[in-house]
Motif scaffolding. Structure first.
Motif, PDB file in Angstrom:
ATOM      1  N   PRO A  21     -13.090   2.696  49.418  1.00 34.13           N
ATOM      2  CA  PRO A  21     -12.839   2.146  48.432  1.00 34.13           C
ATOM      3  C   PRO A  21     -11.223   1.547  48.400  1.00 34.13           C
ATOM      4  O   PRO A  21     -10.147   1.501  49.519  1.00 34.13           O
ATOM      5  CB  PRO A  21     -12.525   3.980  48.309  1.00 34.13           C
ATOM      6  CG  PRO A  21     -13.028   4.724  48.815  1.00 34.13           C
ATOM      7  CD  PRO A  21     -13.624   3.991  49.788  1.00 34.13           C
ATOM      8  N   LEU A  22     -11.074   0.771  47.216  1.00 33.49           N
ATOM      9  CA  LEU A  22      -9.286   0.241  47.513  1.00 33.49           C
ATOM     10  C   LEU A  22      -8.563   1.365  48.170  1.00 33.49           C
ATOM     11  O   LEU A  22      -7.793   0.392  48.721  1.00 33.49           O
ATOM     12  CB  LEU A  22      -9.479  -0.859  45.898  1.00 33.49           C
ATOM     13  CG  LEU A  22      -8.242  -1.275  46.021  1.00 33.49           C
ATOM     14  CD1 LEU A  22      -7.933  -2.608  46.758  1.00 33.49           C
ATOM     15  CD2 LEU A  22      -8.707  -1.975  44.216  1.00 33.49           C
ATOM     16  N   GLY A  42     -12.537   9.096  40.294  1.00 34.92           N
ATOM     17  CA  GLY A  42     -12.166   8.624  39.816  1.00 34.92           C
ATOM     18  C   GLY A  42     -11.705   9.386  38.624  1.00 34.92           C
ATOM     19  O   GLY A  42     -12.223   9.451  37.187  1.00 34.92           O
ATOM     20  N   LEU A  43     -11.824  10.844  38.335  1.00 30.72           N
ATOM     21  CA  LEU A  43     -11.431  11.701  37.752  1.00 30.72           C
ATOM     22  C   LEU A  43      -9.785  11.884  37.002  1.00 30.72           C
ATOM     23  O   LEU A  43      -9.496  12.323  35.820  1.00 30.72           O
ATOM     24  CB  LEU A  43     -11.966  12.633  37.424  1.00 30.72           C
ATOM     25  CG  LEU A  43     -13.176  12.914  37.918  1.00 30.72           C
ATOM     26  CD1 LEU A  43     -13.407  14.566  38.556  1.00 30.72           C
ATOM     27  CD2 LEU A  43     -14.317  12.724  36.759  1.00 30.72           C
ATOM     28  N   CYS A  44      -9.054  11.811  38.323  1.00 27.61           N
ATOM     29  CA  CYS A  44      -7.104  11.727  37.591  1.00 27.61           C
ATOM     30  C   CYS A  44      -6.767  11.445  37.491  1.00 27.61           C
ATOM     31  O   CYS A  44      -5.613  11.256  36.896  1.00 27.61           O
ATOM     32  CB  CYS A  44      -6.767  13.268  39.180  1.00 27.61           C
ATOM     33  SG  CYS A  44      -6.365  12.486  40.514  1.00 27.61           S
ATOM     34  N   LEU A  50      -3.740  -1.802  38.717  1.00 26.40           N
ATOM     35  CA  LEU A  50      -4.444  -2.961  38.178  1.00 26.40           C
ATOM     36  C   LEU A  50      -4.652  -3.975  38.749  1.00 26.40           C
ATOM     37  O   LEU A  50      -4.530  -4.722  39.247  1.00 26.40           O
ATOM     38  CB  LEU A  50      -3.415  -3.395  36.845  1.00 26.40           C
ATOM     39  CG  LEU A  50      -2.459  -2.648  36.347  1.00 26.40           C
ATOM     40  CD1 LEU A  50      -1.260  -3.392  35.471  1.00 26.40           C
ATOM     41  CD2 LEU A  50      -3.226  -1.707  35.224  1.00 26.40           C
ATOM     42  N   ILE A  51      -6.628  -4.194  38.303  1.00 30.18           N
ATOM     43  CA  ILE A  51      -7.767  -5.353  39.279  1.00 30.18           C
ATOM     44  C   ILE A  51      -7.507  -6.260  37.717  1.00 30.18           C
ATOM     45  O   ILE A  51      -7.819  -6.099  36.774  1.00 30.18           O
ATOM     46  CB  ILE A  51      -8.671  -5.128  39.107  1.00 30.18           C
ATOM     47  CG1 ILE A  51      -8.084  -4.397  40.757  1.00 30.18           C
ATOM     48  CG2 ILE A  51      -9.476  -6.270  40.436  1.00 30.18           C
ATOM     49  CD1 ILE A  51      -9.628  -3.642  41.454  1.00 30.18           C
ATOM     50  N   ASP A  52      -6.387  -8.054  37.560  1.00 25.39           N
ATOM     51  CA  ASP A  52      -6.826  -8.820  36.977  1.00 25.39           C
ATOM     52  C   ASP A  52      -6.387  -8.125  35.822  1.00 25.39           C
ATOM     53  O   ASP A  52      -6.776  -8.336  34.493  1.00 25.39           O
ATOM     54  CB  ASP A  52      -7.838  -9.591  36.703  1.00 25.39           C
ATOM     55  CG  ASP A  52      -7.958 -10.124  37.255  1.00 25.39           C
ATOM     56  OD1 ASP A  52      -7.246 -10.583  38.064  1.00 25.39           O
ATOM     57  OD2 ASP A  52      -9.384 -10.563  37.318  1.00 25.39           O
ATOM     58  N   PRO A  55      -6.660  -1.373  33.959  1.00 24.81           N
ATOM     59  CA  PRO A  55      -6.512  -0.465  35.235  1.00 24.81           C
ATOM     60  C   PRO A  55      -7.620   0.032  35.531  1.00 24.81           C
ATOM     61  O   PRO A  55      -8.720   0.087  35.470  1.00 24.81           O
ATOM     62  CB  PRO A  55      -5.731   0.617  34.298  1.00 24.81           C
ATOM     63  CG  PRO A  55      -6.761   0.681  31.775  1.00 24.81           C
ATOM     64  CD  PRO A  55      -6.534  -0.318  32.418  1.00 24.81           C
ATOM     65  N   VAL A  56      -8.065   0.971  37.366  1.00 23.16           N
ATOM     66  CA  VAL A  56      -8.729   1.009  37.616  1.00 23.16           C
ATOM     67  C   VAL A  56      -8.970   1.912  38.956  1.00 23.16           C
ATOM     68  O   VAL A  56      -7.652   1.675  39.585  1.00 23.16           O
ATOM     69  CB  VAL A  56      -9.030  -0.585  38.595  1.00 23.16           C
ATOM     70  CG1 VAL A  56     -10.656   0.431  39.347  1.00 23.16           C
ATOM     71  CG2 VAL A  56      -9.719  -1.411  37.539  1.00 23.16           C
TER      72      VAL A  56
END
Ligand code: FES
Length: 146
Positions: A21-22, A42-44, A50-52, A55-56
């Motif tokens: 994971p990033l 991926g929930l909280c 930010l990717i390009d 929000p990620v």
């Protein structure tokens, strides 16, 4: 495997499994520890970057999915940014753990909508805060737009 990435306008090359994971590349390889691990599912939103410009949740974003995109972490946000200034003025954080993700979500919202409605704020600011700083977050977002 080697991966090239651009984080906060700097080029990096890291050796990591493709499914890493990033979040862990940022924290363990680049020592950018402002991005936090919360749920890992991926929930909280504690791990938001930010990717390009979008929000990620970096806990659920494999490093191999990055293709010449630019990553912005909390370390890359200008301390003079209106969102950061408003966060300080309202004194939003309590424990502070989720706040880097909250700030990046707010930066994204304000970049896309200079005058957000209550509904815009509600739908953009969905990260979880265990201290319950939601009223202060809302005030800070409103102050950022003034
Ligand atoms: Fe990534 Fe919770 S740690 S969403």
């Amino acid at each position: 495997m080697k991966h090239s990435l651009v984080v906060n306008d700097k080029n990096y090359s890291v050796e990591a499994d493709s499914d890493t994971p990033l979040l862990w590349v940022l924290r363990d390889h680049l020592q950018l520890n402002g991005t936090k691990f919360g749920c890992g599912e991926g929930l909280c939103g504690a791990c938001t970057v930010l990717i390009d410009g979008n929000p990620v949740r970096s806990c659920s974003y494999p490093i191999s999915s990055l293709k010449d995109q630019s990553v912005i972490t909390i370390e890359g946000v200008d301390p003079e940014h209106p969102v950061v200034q408003a966060w300080k003025e309202i004194d939003v954080p309590q424990c502070g753990y989720c706040q880097s993700g909250q700030i990046l979500s707010a930066v994204d919202l304000l970049d896309k909508t200079s005058n957000p409605t209550d509904e815009d704020v509600q739908s953009a600011m969905r990260n979880i805060c265990r201290c319950g700083t939601y009223p202060e977050i809302k005030k800070a977002v409103e102050l950022s737009t003034e």
